[in-house]
Design a protein around this motif. Structure first.
Motif, PDB file in Angstrom:
ATOM      1  N   ARG A  13      19.345 -45.507 -31.185  1.00 12.86           N
ATOM      2  CA  ARG A  13      17.902 -45.703 -30.985  1.00 12.86           C
ATOM      3  C   ARG A  13      17.120 -45.309 -32.231  1.00 12.86           C
ATOM      4  NH1 ARG A  13      19.118 -43.958 -25.582  1.00 12.86           N
ATOM      5  NH2 ARG A  13      17.878 -42.053 -25.694  1.00 12.86           N
ATOM      6  N   ARG A  14      17.617 -44.288 -32.938  1.00 12.93           N
ATOM      7  CA  ARG A  14      16.960 -43.898 -34.179  1.00 12.93           C
ATOM      8  C   ARG A  14      17.144 -44.996 -35.244  1.00 12.93           C
ATOM      9  NH1 ARG A  14      13.280 -40.010 -36.277  1.00 12.93           N
ATOM     10  NH2 ARG A  14      13.262 -40.695 -38.427  1.00 12.93           N
ATOM     11  N   LEU A  15      18.341 -45.546 -35.276  1.00 13.07           N
ATOM     12  CA  LEU A  15      18.622 -46.654 -36.188  1.00 13.07           C
ATOM     13  C   LEU A  15      17.709 -47.844 -35.874  1.00 13.07           C
ATOM     14  CD1 LEU A  15      20.513 -47.867 -38.385  1.00 13.07           C
ATOM     15  CD2 LEU A  15      22.057 -48.525 -36.534  1.00 13.07           C
ATOM     16  N   ALA A  16      17.568 -48.118 -34.578  1.00 14.68           N
ATOM     17  CA  ALA A  16      16.678 -49.214 -34.149  1.00 14.68           C
ATOM     18  C   ALA A  16      15.252 -48.960 -34.624  1.00 14.68           C
ATOM     19  CB  ALA A  16      16.730 -49.362 -32.630  1.00 14.68           C
ATOM     20  N   ALA A  17      14.845 -47.696 -34.572  1.00 14.69           N
ATOM     21  CA  ALA A  17      13.481 -47.369 -35.006  1.00 14.69           C
ATOM     22  C   ALA A  17      13.305 -47.676 -36.494  1.00 14.69           C
ATOM     23  CB  ALA A  17      13.184 -45.893 -34.731  1.00 14.69           C
ATOM     24  N   ILE A  18      14.330 -47.382 -37.300  1.00 12.06           N
ATOM     25  CA  ILE A  18      14.214 -47.633 -38.750  1.00 12.06           C
ATOM     26  C   ILE A  18      14.143 -49.134 -39.030  1.00 12.06           C
ATOM     27  CG2 ILE A  18      15.314 -47.366 -41.017  1.00 12.06           C
ATOM     28  CD1 ILE A  18      16.710 -44.827 -39.909  1.00 12.06           C
ATOM     29  N   VAL A  19      15.043 -49.920 -38.419  1.00  9.75           N
ATOM     30  CA  VAL A  19      15.119 -51.337 -38.806  1.00  9.75           C
ATOM     31  C   VAL A  19      14.062 -52.199 -38.127  1.00  9.75           C
ATOM     32  CG1 VAL A  19      17.579 -51.196 -39.390  1.00  9.75           C
ATOM     33  CG2 VAL A  19      16.897 -51.984 -37.111  1.00  9.75           C
ATOM     34  N   THR A  20      13.359 -51.637 -37.127  1.00 10.56           N
ATOM     35  CA  THR A  20      12.249 -52.407 -36.556  1.00 10.56           C
ATOM     36  C   THR A  20      10.905 -51.889 -37.059  1.00 10.56           C
ATOM     37  OG1 THR A  20      12.214 -50.980 -34.581  1.00 10.56           O
ATOM     38  CG2 THR A  20      13.521 -53.000 -34.444  1.00 10.56           C
ATOM     39  N   ASP A  21      10.936 -50.866 -37.913  1.00  8.27           N
ATOM     40  CA  ASP A  21       9.695 -50.337 -38.475  1.00  8.27           C
ATOM     41  C   ASP A  21       9.095 -51.365 -39.434  1.00  8.27           C
ATOM     42  OD1 ASP A  21       8.133 -47.595 -39.052  1.00  8.27           O
ATOM     43  OD2 ASP A  21       8.399 -48.660 -40.952  1.00  8.27           O
ATOM     44  N   GLU A  22       7.789 -51.391 -39.538  1.00  7.97           N
ATOM     45  CA  GLU A  22       7.175 -52.403 -40.409  1.00  7.97           C
ATOM     46  C   GLU A  22       7.478 -52.154 -41.895  1.00  7.97           C
ATOM     47  OE1 GLU A  22       2.710 -50.376 -40.645  1.00  7.97           O
ATOM     48  OE2 GLU A  22       3.023 -52.200 -39.448  1.00  7.97           O
ATOM     49  N   ASP A  51      15.820 -58.243 -28.132  1.00  2.58           N
ATOM     50  CA  ASP A  51      14.651 -57.734 -28.858  1.00  2.58           C
ATOM     51  C   ASP A  51      14.847 -56.229 -28.986  1.00  2.58           C
ATOM     52  OD1 ASP A  51      12.178 -56.508 -29.459  1.00  2.58           O
ATOM     53  OD2 ASP A  51      11.081 -58.226 -28.630  1.00  2.58           O
ATOM     54  N   LEU A  52      15.213 -55.776 -30.202  1.00  2.00           N
ATOM     55  CA  LEU A  52      15.671 -54.400 -30.382  1.00  2.00           C
ATOM     56  C   LEU A  52      14.575 -53.381 -30.082  1.00  2.00           C
ATOM     57  CD1 LEU A  52      18.164 -52.797 -31.215  1.00  2.00           C
ATOM     58  CD2 LEU A  52      17.459 -53.020 -33.599  1.00  2.00           C
ATOM     59  N   ALA A  53      13.372 -53.664 -30.534  1.00  2.00           N
ATOM     60  CA  ALA A  53      12.266 -52.725 -30.306  1.00  2.00           C
ATOM     61  C   ALA A  53      11.985 -52.604 -28.814  1.00  2.00           C
ATOM     62  CB  ALA A  53      11.025 -53.195 -31.066  1.00  2.00           C
ATOM     63  N   ARG A  54      12.023 -53.735 -28.122  1.00  2.00           N
ATOM     64  CA  ARG A  54      11.756 -53.712 -26.679  1.00  2.00           C
ATOM     65  C   ARG A  54      12.870 -53.013 -25.917  1.00  2.00           C
ATOM     66  NH1 ARG A  54       9.992 -59.303 -23.846  1.00  2.00           N
ATOM     67  NH2 ARG A  54      10.631 -58.287 -21.891  1.00  2.00           N
ATOM     68  N   ALA A  55      14.118 -53.296 -26.311  1.00  5.90           N
ATOM     69  CA  ALA A  55      15.252 -52.663 -25.638  1.00  5.90           C
ATOM     70  C   ALA A  55      15.171 -51.151 -25.785  1.00  5.90           C
ATOM     71  CB  ALA A  55      16.567 -53.190 -26.224  1.00  5.90           C
ATOM     72  N   ARG A  56      14.816 -50.722 -26.976  1.00  2.00           N
ATOM     73  CA  ARG A  56      14.713 -49.285 -27.232  1.00  2.00           C
ATOM     74  C   ARG A  56      13.609 -48.681 -26.368  1.00  2.00           C
ATOM     75  NH1 ARG A  56      11.454 -47.096 -31.849  1.00  2.00           N
ATOM     76  NH2 ARG A  56      11.655 -44.843 -31.596  1.00  2.00           N
ATOM     77  N   ALA A  57      12.455 -49.353 -26.314  1.00  2.00           N
ATOM     78  CA  ALA A  57      11.333 -48.841 -25.529  1.00  2.00           C
ATOM     79  C   ALA A  57      11.711 -48.791 -24.051  1.00  2.00           C
ATOM     80  CB  ALA A  57      10.106 -49.733 -25.754  1.00  2.00           C
ATOM     81  N   GLU A  58      12.398 -49.818 -23.590  1.00  2.00           N
ATOM     82  CA  GLU A  58      12.770 -49.889 -22.170  1.00  2.00           C
ATOM     83  C   GLU A  58      13.715 -48.736 -21.809  1.00  2.00           C
ATOM     84  OE1 GLU A  58      14.205 -53.754 -20.990  1.00  2.00           O
ATOM     85  OE2 GLU A  58      15.002 -53.009 -19.069  1.00  2.00           O
TER      86      GLU A  58
END
Lengths: 345, 345
Positions: A13-22, A51-58
């Motif tokens: 999830r942390r990795l997802a946060a980095i690669v979906t960051d603007e 959708d990685l950002a959405r999956a992480r949020a969910e």
């Protein structure tokens, strides 16, 4: 780069946060990320264009993927590794000692056998099956990378790969298990072993069953992984001479401290009479030894080679961000390699 | 690999010992070595098919290449870099502050402009002309490597290249000049600054004119080199705020020690308000700081990035063998790259 995630815990999830960051596209070494599957052990799995950002949020909001999620699948991780269309398998399941690294070893082997790259933060496959998996990757012309499996994201394996070329690693020693180090530090401040364990659990570091850390199994797995990779050993955690911190008393810890010394759980390997000896044991460390400065979850590794004086790599206070970065760095290595070959990453 | 040596001092001779040793072919990452020229500032120069082991023995026995040596040449190093047939220029001349890195910068530029790889252990070209030389290498599709220019052979630049990908280096701090560190350690034991300098000279470490070390110029050059490479700065040693150890008294050193602290010459860089600030200055270091454990000629570098907790790399007691190894590792990187391209190295 099409990625299949097996495991979607804190690190993923942390990795997802980095690669979906603007800010992601503006970093050096960046690459396009496309997630084709996301498998968890008990929180549901997704297959398709995730959708990685959405999956992480969910997952962070509800703790699982809803059964009505349009990409929800009943496929097993092994089926996914065999059948989905991906470039890189990102394997992030926890260490399984009793199962000798399974099922992660099989998932990774099945990806490599299909000619797919693999990145893992799980030390099990490197500790139990490095030789087999590395040979498979070589045969298939793909990469098997595991920077985060030891010392979180500290660039240990990447450094060794490009920066110890031609050297023969003669020995290493390290403090590599943050939980036991934090427990010993807690005991120096007067707490009991049990209180130290409880504190590490409260900090979200130790497992609910802390025996893997306390009994030295995590250290043994890291020792085996390092010996296999750096010294061409062929050992498993069961071959590592292992004494954990379970029998260490507060009195011992405090007596050492009063004498200006600290008790540390030290992982070691050295060549002796043609064989590689490995061990994990509590040692008394002197105040002028850099090992004595490693507090709480910090880590240190000292490497002896035949062509250089000893090198020491220290990571101060690593957390989940460091582990995630190690995985990211491995993905960048793969993206860069593919680029050099003129393929689309 | 056809190599042209500019400079054949201790480092080059140690390197020669490694690659002419009978164990050389069995090391990992090995490559065939062919020396096509060997230039020294005041001991004569050779051009042609140099027998490296013999040249080393001759120089060590007689201190120079005999005028009757069949390969003896009057060609200048610049002419050699322009005209000889080599794959890699190995540039091993000493740092020239007043001359802003010349003539090494011109020798390197002429090799790169011809599409030849360059390896240097000289920090001058990296401190004074990194941007220009790196751009030239990129344009020509060749490598410009300099592992040994800072922290001897400790795999600093190689590590940064492959292991800090995607990270932004926010700051670094290091003890990078062994001579001044050894002098400060000498003063802790009661010696004077002058005695410390004499001891470093006797050990063959400090130059006959020790002012480059004592006044912080060597540290400033290393700081500039690191800032240019790791932080994309565009500074020279003249831009580094610089205070050497010349004004440090034995009293100060001993007072710090009595208070459990040590005086160290620390090189620093950090980003501040969009600019990169660099400095070399004596600092008081606390006992629980890993910098306080760096004795004599040891070196340490702490790197802060935006995606990881700080990393610390320490080299214990480096000597000429470590510098030679750094050059060797750079040559192996070039041999490996060429191999990947399918060319003969």
């Amino acid at each position: 780069m099409k990625i299949l995630f097996l495991g979607f815990g804190n690190v993923a999830r942390r990795l997802a946060a980095i690669v979906t960051d603007e800010g992601w596209p503006s970093r050096r070494g960046t690459f396009p990320v496309e997630v084709v599957g996301l498998f968890t052990a008990s929180r549901g799995s997704l297959a398709g264009a995730v959708d990685l950002a959405r999956a992480r949020a969910e997952l962070e909001a509800t703790g699982r993927f809803d059964a009505r999620h349009p990409l929800r699948t009943d496929m097993t991780p092994l089926e996914a590794s065999r059948n989905l269309d991906y470039d890189v398998l990102v394997e992030l399941s926890p260490l399984a000692i009793e199962a000798r690294g399974e099922p992660a070893v099989s998932h990774i082997a099945s990806a490599l056998a299909r000619g797919r790259h693999v990145v893992t933060a799980n030390k099990g496959p490197v500790a139990f099956a490095y030789r087999k998996l590395a040979a498979l990757a070589e045969t298939q012309g793909v990469r098997f990378l595991f920077e985060s499996s030891v010392m979180d994201g500290a660039p240990l394996f990447n450094m060794a790969r490009v920066a110890l070329r031609g050297c023969r690693v003669e020995a290493f020693a390290g403090i590599l298990n943050g939980t036991t180090n934090a427990i010993l530090c807690h005991m120096e401040r007067g707490g009991s072993l049990e209180e130290g364990i409880a504190a590490a659990q409260a900090a979200g570091i130790a497992e609910a069953d802390p025996s893997h850390d306390v009994d030295g199994w995590d250290g043994a797995a890291k020792t085996a992984a390092l010996a296999n990779v750096l010294m061409e050993a062929d050992v498993t955690p069961f071959d590592v001479e292992r004494r954990g911190i379970g029998s260490v008393s507060v009195g011992e810890v405090r007596r050492a401290l009063a004498a200006g010394r600290r008790l540390k759980l030290v992982c070691r390997a050295c060549r002796r009479e043609g064989a590689i000896q490995t061990s994990v044991a509590v040692e008394e460390v002197a105040a002028d030894d850099p090992f004595s400065l490693v507090d709480a979850y910090g880590a240190i590794l000292r490497i002896e080679t035949d062509l250089m004086h000893p090198l020491v790599l220290t990571q101060e206070g690593p957390e989940v961000m460091d582990t995630a970065y190690g995985v990211l760095n491995d993905l960048m290595e793969i993206a860069g390699t593919a680029e050099r070959k003129g393929e689309e990453p």
